[in-house]
Design an enzyme around this catalytic site. Structure first.
Site, PDB file in Angstrom:
ATOM      1  N   ASP A  34     -15.505  11.489 -19.125  1.00  0.00           N
ATOM      2  CA  ASP A  34     -17.103  10.891 -18.083  1.00  0.00           C
ATOM      3  C   ASP A  34     -17.102   8.705 -18.168  1.00  0.00           C
ATOM      4  O   ASP A  34     -17.194   9.156 -19.486  1.00  0.00           O
ATOM      5  CB  ASP A  34     -18.172  11.581 -18.811  1.00  0.00           C
ATOM      6  CG  ASP A  34     -19.729  11.168 -18.438  1.00  0.00           C
ATOM      7  OD1 ASP A  34     -19.381  10.790 -17.294  1.00  0.00           O
ATOM      8  OD2 ASP A  34     -20.921  11.622 -18.688  1.00  0.00           O
ATOM      9  N   GLU A  86       0.564  -1.568   0.169  1.00  0.00           N
ATOM     10  CA  GLU A  86       0.497  -0.184   0.160  1.00  0.00           C
ATOM     11  C   GLU A  86       0.783   1.353   0.390  1.00  0.00           C
ATOM     12  O   GLU A  86       1.043   2.218  -0.769  1.00  0.00           O
ATOM     13  CB  GLU A  86      -1.060  -0.173   0.976  1.00  0.00           C
ATOM     14  CG  GLU A  86      -1.826   0.567   1.832  1.00  0.00           C
ATOM     15  CD  GLU A  86      -2.670   1.070  -0.152  1.00  0.00           C
ATOM     16  OE1 GLU A  86      -2.468   2.207  -1.023  1.00  0.00           O
ATOM     17  OE2 GLU A  86      -3.987   0.477   0.170  1.00  0.00           O
ATOM     18  N   ASP A 125     -22.351   9.546 -11.557  1.00  0.00           N
ATOM     19  CA  ASP A 125     -22.971   8.747 -11.058  1.00  0.00           C
ATOM     20  C   ASP A 125     -22.499   8.117  -9.800  1.00  0.00           C
ATOM     21  O   ASP A 125     -20.860   8.848  -9.426  1.00  0.00           O
ATOM     22  CB  ASP A 125     -23.105   8.086 -12.253  1.00  0.00           C
ATOM     23  CG  ASP A 125     -21.193   7.460 -12.622  1.00  0.00           C
ATOM     24  OD1 ASP A 125     -21.002   6.601 -11.850  1.00  0.00           O
ATOM     25  OD2 ASP A 125     -21.316   7.492 -13.323  1.00  0.00           O
ATOM     26  N   GLY A 135     -23.232  11.960 -17.025  1.00  0.00           N
ATOM     27  CA  GLY A 135     -22.733  12.816 -15.735  1.00  0.00           C
ATOM     28  C   GLY A 135     -22.110  11.666 -14.947  1.00  0.00           C
ATOM     29  O   GLY A 135     -21.849  11.202 -14.685  1.00  0.00           O
ATOM     30  N   ASP A 167       1.060   4.147  -2.730  1.00  0.00           N
ATOM     31  CA  ASP A 167       0.673   5.436  -2.589  1.00  0.00           C
ATOM     32  C   ASP A 167       1.892   6.339  -3.489  1.00  0.00           C
ATOM     33  O   ASP A 167       1.848   7.551  -3.791  1.00  0.00           O
ATOM     34  CB  ASP A 167       0.534   5.768  -0.917  1.00  0.00           C
ATOM     35  CG  ASP A 167      -0.558   5.227  -0.630  1.00  0.00           C
ATOM     36  OD1 ASP A 167      -1.631   4.605  -1.758  1.00  0.00           O
ATOM     37  OD2 ASP A 167      -1.190   5.178   0.787  1.00  0.00           O
ATOM     38  N   ASP A 186     -12.522  -0.621  -2.145  1.00  0.00           N
ATOM     39  CA  ASP A 186     -12.457  -2.215  -3.282  1.00  0.00           C
ATOM     40  C   ASP A 186     -13.496  -2.575  -3.129  1.00  0.00           C
ATOM     41  O   ASP A 186     -13.564  -3.598  -3.928  1.00  0.00           O
ATOM     42  CB  ASP A 186     -12.089  -1.957  -3.220  1.00  0.00           C
ATOM     43  CG  ASP A 186     -10.269  -1.458  -3.522  1.00  0.00           C
ATOM     44  OD1 ASP A 186     -10.332  -0.818  -4.192  1.00  0.00           O
ATOM     45  OD2 ASP A 186      -9.476  -1.393  -2.984  1.00  0.00           O
TER      46      ASP A 186
END
Length: 587
Positions: free
Chosen positions: A543, A295, A563, A561, A299, A385
């Site tokens: 999009d 992780e 969601d 748009g 990062d 996730d």
């Protein structure tokens, strides 16, 4: 707004699928209580487990912790004027407001919003009176940590701690709401550390490097993090060399720093100026956490790659991994805000929103995030996730019972969802779809988190989108997260291909840091500006119009748009940068 799920959402209110406790409990009074003469006031820490939530799955007796068993707690204090602080956080980040860009300074926070010294000392005295030791107050006075015992917890907060099991893991939790004497009721917000079973977890999916696949949407392959600026149209922006970035970790990062050096050397980049900061007890555990190592590698390398190979400084705020529950993370978040040095902070961690609300973490951390927003800092948080099943994705997903991840559901952070990324043969952007890899062999769904908060109200800047009335909607934006199109990351010196929304968030952090450097670090918390700008100028984003973040006909669908699976989609950095220059976004 894009269409939502084909089936009705049902709120995830029954949080515990497996709690191995018998129901033969005479009463909680059997555990004892503080003197009846004490007048108690409530806190934000509810009973983490109650008889109504218990399912008898074993013959294990319900046992209270012995009075002398150790307990480490963190008390979160209320702001003096929380409503005013939240109004200020909105005003300084709202284009057109007279206070826009006039960010809160540390000294101003202490004088106007932090608990007073007298309030702090009243809580310290209460802790000391009931047997707590090693009492420590953080510089911004929002948190007080202390070591004590189960007996001290019962005496100070009128709740026992009992042993129980959750999802096969043994631990302890409070069976009654935490309370404080009435004279502390307006001071104490939450009592954290009263449960040690549910904890935040990384949001990543690790695998071996996969071969490129050419599909109708484009080429799906793994990416060197240095490729993301080209893909998301950031090459014309300056690097983030003038912007300090923070990363929240659990435990130490000595191996992460070695892997980061290997990454920069392999890509011909300068060494990164780094600093590690222990954020909890000086006696805490800040050794490297092997489970989380991938992780922190993901990062740091993704941030530096997306930032153009340079940041002013990379600060690792290391949480004490031995701290009870999620108290270590709360302390790490607060340290980053109290320092007020990092302009943008990455959080690739999350856990069930309902659990965070139950133990008081949600309220405690929201005060911290609101302070960050008022200071012009941006927390970027992976949306999860687990698709629409953050709270109940332990085996096969639970149909229409949806839930989201905390702290992504806070209205004071940018929640970053995940996509599957397709590129052209030349490596340029081609297309993105909702990241959803379906079920693994254990029946766990791997998909981008998205939905709405059960506890957080809809912020005013989300009024330009529809969705569940009155609720915080997430995510806000999205970037690459699929393991098959993920980042090629050095982990213990070896390249691995890693995805998850733990990739999406640091991509945004690196790109946003570039825009900060381009604008002299004058950009504040950008949520209101994003929603205003993108709703009127859709070309600022790619999009995402296809895909779903559920399973078996459940979940939310993508379309035109904003969601639930991907928010607005991914940012086109060159277009956003031009918009900022032309419209005064952030100045």
């Amino acid at each position: 707004m894009k269409s939502s799920a084909a089936k009705q959402t049902v709120l995830c209110l029954n949080r515990y699928a497996v709690v191995a406790l018998p129901l033969a409990i005479a009463s909680f009074a059997a555990f004892g209580a503080s003197p009846a003469s004490t007048l108690w006031a409530p806190t934000d820490t509810k009973a983490f487990v109650t008889p109504a939530q218990v399912e008898a799955r074993s013959a294990a007796p319900l046992l209270e912790l012995a009075a002398g068993e150790t307990a480490h707690i963190v008390v979160s204090l209320k702001l003096r004027d929380e409503a005013q602080l939240k109004q200020l956080a909105q005003a300084v980040n709202q284009p057109g407001n007279a206070q826009f860009g006039k960010f809160l300074k540390r000294r101003q926070f202490l004088s106007q919003f932090a608990p007073t010294e007298a309030q702090v000392q009243a809580v310290v005295a209460h802790l000391r009176k009931n047997g707590f030791v090693n009492i420590h107050v953080v510089p911004n006075r929002l948190l007080i940590s202390a070591d004590g015992s189960a007996g001290a917890v019962k005496a100070a907060f009128n709740t026992p701690l009992v042993r129980y099991q959750l999802n096969g893991k043994a631990g302890y939790a409070n069976t009654a709401p935490a309370q404080v004497p009435q004279d502390l009721g307006e001071i104490v917000g939450s009592v954290l550390g009263l449960q040690n079973v549910t904890r935040a977890h990384p949001m990543l999916k690790v695998g071996e490097r996969s071969a490129a696949k050419t599909l109708a949407a484009g080429t799906a392959k793994g990416h060197n993090p240095t490729e993301f600026p080209t893909i998301y149209d950031a090459s014309s922006a300056p690097t983030a060399a003038n912007t300090t970035v923070g990363i929240i970790t659990i435990g130490g990062v000595s191996q992460t720093l070695q892997d980061l050096q290997q990454f920069t050397s392999a890509n011909g980049l300068a060494s990164v100026n780094t600093q590690t900061i222990q954020t909890g007890s000086s006696n805490g555990d800040y050794s490297d956490d092997q489970q989380g190592q991938g992780e922190w590698d993901l990062d740091s390398q993704s941030i530096v790659g997306s930032a153009g190979g340079a940041v002013q400084q990379l600060l690792f705020y290391m949480a004490d991994q031995s701290a009870s529950g999620n108290t270590g993370l709360t302390q790490a978040f607060n340290q980053a805000v109290s320092d007020n040095v990092a302009k943008v902070i990455n959080v690739s961690l999350g856990w069930c929103e309902a659990d965070a609300n139950a133990d008081g973490t949600l309220q405690a951390e929201d005060r911290i995030f609101a302070t960050a927003a008022a200071q012009g800092q941006t927390f970027s948080v992976s949306s999860g996730d687990e698709g629409v099943y953050e709270c109940n994705n332990r085996g096969y997903p639970d149909g229409s019972t949806y839930s989201v991840s905390w702290p992504a559901s806070s209205p004071n952070v940018i929640a970053v969802g995940g996509t599957t990324l397709y590129t052209t043969s030349a490596g340029a952007y081609s297309n993105e779809t909702v990241w959803n890899e379906g079920l693994d062999s254990n029946g766990k769904l791997w998909a981008t988190g998205g939905g709405y908060s059960v506890y957080e109200s809809k912020p005013s800047w989300q009024s330009v989108v529809s969705g569940t009335p009155g609720r915080r909607l997430l995510p806000d934006i999205s970037f690459d997260a699929a393991q098959g199109t993920g980042a090629l990351i050095y982990n213990y010196g070896q390249l691995q291909q890693i995805g998850g929304t733990s990739l999406a968030s640091p991509i945004f952090v690196g790109l946003w840091a570039r825009l900060q450097s381009a604008n002299s670090n004058s950009l504040g918390f950008p949520a209101a500006s994003f929603y205003s700008a993108i709703s009127s100028t859709p070309s600022l984003v790619h999009d995402v119009k296809s895909g779903n973040n559920g399973y078996g006909g459940y979940g939310y669908n993508a379309g035109t748009g904003w969601d639930y699976p991907t928010g607005w989609g991914s940012l086109d950095i060159a277009k956003l940068s031009a918009y900022i220059r032309s419209n005064g976004f952030g100045h």
